[in-house]
Design an enzyme around this catalytic site. Structure first.
Site, short mmCIF file in Angstrom:
data_model
loop_
_atom_site.label_atom_id
_atom_site.label_comp_id
_atom_site.label_asym_id
_atom_site.label_seq_id
_atom_site.Cartn_x
_atom_site.Cartn_y
_atom_site.Cartn_z
N GLY A 51 0.76 -1.21 -0.08
CA GLY A 51 0.06 0.03 0.04
C GLY A 51 0.89 1.26 0.23
N SER A 53 1.36 3.84 -2.39
CA SER A 53 1.13 4.85 -3.21
C SER A 53 0.42 6.17 -2.67
CB SER A 53 0.54 4.65 -4.57
OG SER A 53 -0.77 3.94 -4.26
N ASP A 113 -2.59 -6.39 -7.48
CA ASP A 113 -3.58 -6.86 -6.47
C ASP A 113 -2.68 -7.44 -5.31
OD1 ASP A 113 -5.56 -7.74 -4.65
OD2 ASP A 113 -6.59 -9.38 -6.16
N ALA A 114 -2.49 -7.03 -4.15
CA ALA A 114 -1.63 -7.25 -3.14
C ALA A 114 -2.31 -8.53 -2.35
CB ALA A 114 -1.29 -6.11 -2.03
N VAL A 142 -3.20 -1.27 3.64
CA VAL A 142 -4.07 -1.52 2.67
C VAL A 142 -5.50 -1.13 3.17
CG1 VAL A 142 -5.06 -3.29 1.37
CG2 VAL A 142 -2.74 -3.25 2.02
N ALA A 143 -6.24 -0.24 2.34
CA ALA A 143 -7.63 0.08 2.53
C ALA A 143 -8.07 -0.29 1.08
CB ALA A 143 -7.52 1.49 2.71
N TYR A 241 -16.56 4.71 12.89
CA TYR A 241 -15.53 4.40 12.73
C TYR A 241 -15.09 3.27 13.74
CZ TYR A 241 -10.84 3.87 10.96
OH TYR A 241 -9.77 3.26 10.19
N LYS A 250 -10.44 -3.31 12.32
CA LYS A 250 -9.35 -2.84 12.86
C LYS A 250 -8.90 -3.50 14.12
CE LYS A 250 -8.21 0.43 10.12
NZ LYS A 250 -6.94 0.39 9.13
N VAL A 281 -5.88 14.10 6.27
CA VAL A 281 -6.53 14.22 5.17
C VAL A 281 -6.08 13.19 4.09
CG1 VAL A 281 -7.51 15.45 3.22
CG2 VAL A 281 -7.11 16.64 5.40
#
Length: 402
Positions: A51, A53, A113-114, A142-143, A241, A250, A281
């Site tokens: 993840g 980038s 695709d991780a 990773v999201a 959340y 989480k 952000v």
């Protein structure tokens, strides 16, 4: 040549195009902020960033390269430029790779695709053939909206929902002229297998699978350390959340960390932790109702005292590498969010939250900063860029050759 003038076009917080030069400048600024530069020895640690980038994963990559001198592999899933520009992450990756090359860091970037075993096998081959067969660090950030289980072929979809009851919250939006408005958003509660599906995507299953496959091939160095990036956040956003479906994922991620920590300790004298980062952000956070308002108000309270992702990840790398002591809470988590969750800060944000309306929001929150930060996610609103000039959009993915 595919040069053209690129102007921001968006639907809410989602932008249609990205600006290559703006994205490059953002990465360059992050690199400078991650100083001091280091002298990179032949034995520079090998790291895998899953993840790499965007958001905190990008901060982990740039900070690891600039501050620690890592070499290794970054993985992301980005779209190439075609009729539209490439995704912002495509251009940020190209810029990160160029900085790594310029500073003598051997960093490979893979696009795919991780979650797949094919990607895991490709990474394992690279570690064996290019990086001496030993991995020192793995950062998991990773999201994703969905994940296909390699064993069963079942595709799971994550959802952003409260648990137990509907949830109504204030949220921040911007009109067509960029003026801020405070509106209400209501979300229906999770139903059926929503929670289980979200945990299957965003929990610790894939992180654990990565560790298992790399360990099975004998690729984990003595003292191997892995960290998965997480978030807790304020009670103001807790119902959507941390107490919602994403929070359940989480929690599973943190449980996985404890399992992996015990396993790695026995296997290679290693360790596994979660890193609880603070509000920022990011492309992921702006999709969550209420988060935009909360972050804008937090900035209104703290101003420049907010700690940006690059500084938070510098602290994480310092702890993981031993430059500073590893400080864990009772749950075995690195806490980089203490400045955000300080009781005085949270009380001030809550007071402003209760008073926030369209008429008062510009006095209570730093809406100009927030709007500009969203634009910068896509390479716009970056100081020093002339957006009236055409730019090359057909930027290639970094070459994998030695």
């Amino acid at each position: 040549m595919t040069e053209r003038v690129i102007t921001p076009r968006n639907r809410g917080f989602l932008f249609i195009d990205s600006h290559p030069v703006g994205c490059e400048r953002v990465v360059n600024d992050m690199w400078q902020a991650a100083a001091p530069p280091v002298s990179v020895p032949d034995s520079a640690p090998v790291a895998l960033i899953i993840g790499s980038s965007a958001g905190y994963g990008l901060a982990a990559t740039v900070t690891g390269l600039a501050r620690v001198g890592i070499r290794g592999i970054g993985i992301s899933f980005e779209k190439a430029p075609e009729r539209r520009t490439g995704t912002a992450g495509w251009y940020r990756t190209a810029a990160t790779a160029e900085l790594a090359r310029r500073h003598g860091r051997d960093m490979v970037f893979l696009n795919g695709d991780a979650f797949s075993d094919a990607m895991k096998d490709q990474v394992a081959e690279l570690i064996e053939q290019r990086f001496g067969g030993r991995l020192d660090y793995l950062i998991y950030s990773v999201a994703a909206p969905r994940r296909t289980d390699p064993d069963t072929g079942v595709t799971y979809a994550s959802v952003l929902k409260p648990i137990g009851h509907a949830y109504r919250t204030k949220t921040l939006v911007f009109d067509g002229d960029g003026e801020p408005e405070v509106t209400d958003a209501e979300m229906q509660p999770a139903a059926g297998d929503d929670i289980a599906q979200t945990v299957a995507v965003m929990g610790g299953a894939d992180w654990e699978r990565w560790i298992g496959r790399l360990a099975a091939r004998g690729l984990l160095a003595d003292g191997f350390t892995t960290a998965a990036l997480s978030y807790i956040g304020s009670t103001l956003t807790g119902e959507i959340y941390r107490q919602g479906t994403i929070g359940a994922a989480k929690t599973h991620l943190e449980q996985t960390a404890r399992t992996l920590d015990e396993r790695l300790g026995k296997l290679v004298g290693g360790r596994a932790v979660t890193s609880v980062n603070a509000a920022a952000v990011t492309q992921s956070s702006t999709a969550i109702p209420g988060i935009a308002l909360y972050v804008g108000l937090l900035r209104g309270v703290l101003g420049n005292a907010m700690v940006p992702p690059v500084d938070q990840l510098a602290e994480l790398w310092d702890q993981l590498t031993g430059a500073r002591p590893l400080a864990l809470d009772a749950e075995g988590r690195v806490r980089l969010d203490t400045w955000e969750l300080d009781p005085g800060v949270q009380a001030a944000v809550a007071e402003r939250w209760n008073a926030a309306t369209t008429g008062t929001i510009t006095r209570l929150a730093d809406t100009r900063w927030f709007h500009a930060e969203v634009e910068r996610l896509y390479g716009f609103a970056v100081p020093g860029i002339d957006y009236t000039q055409p730019v090359e959009t057909d930027v290639p993915w970094p070459d994998l050759t030695l």
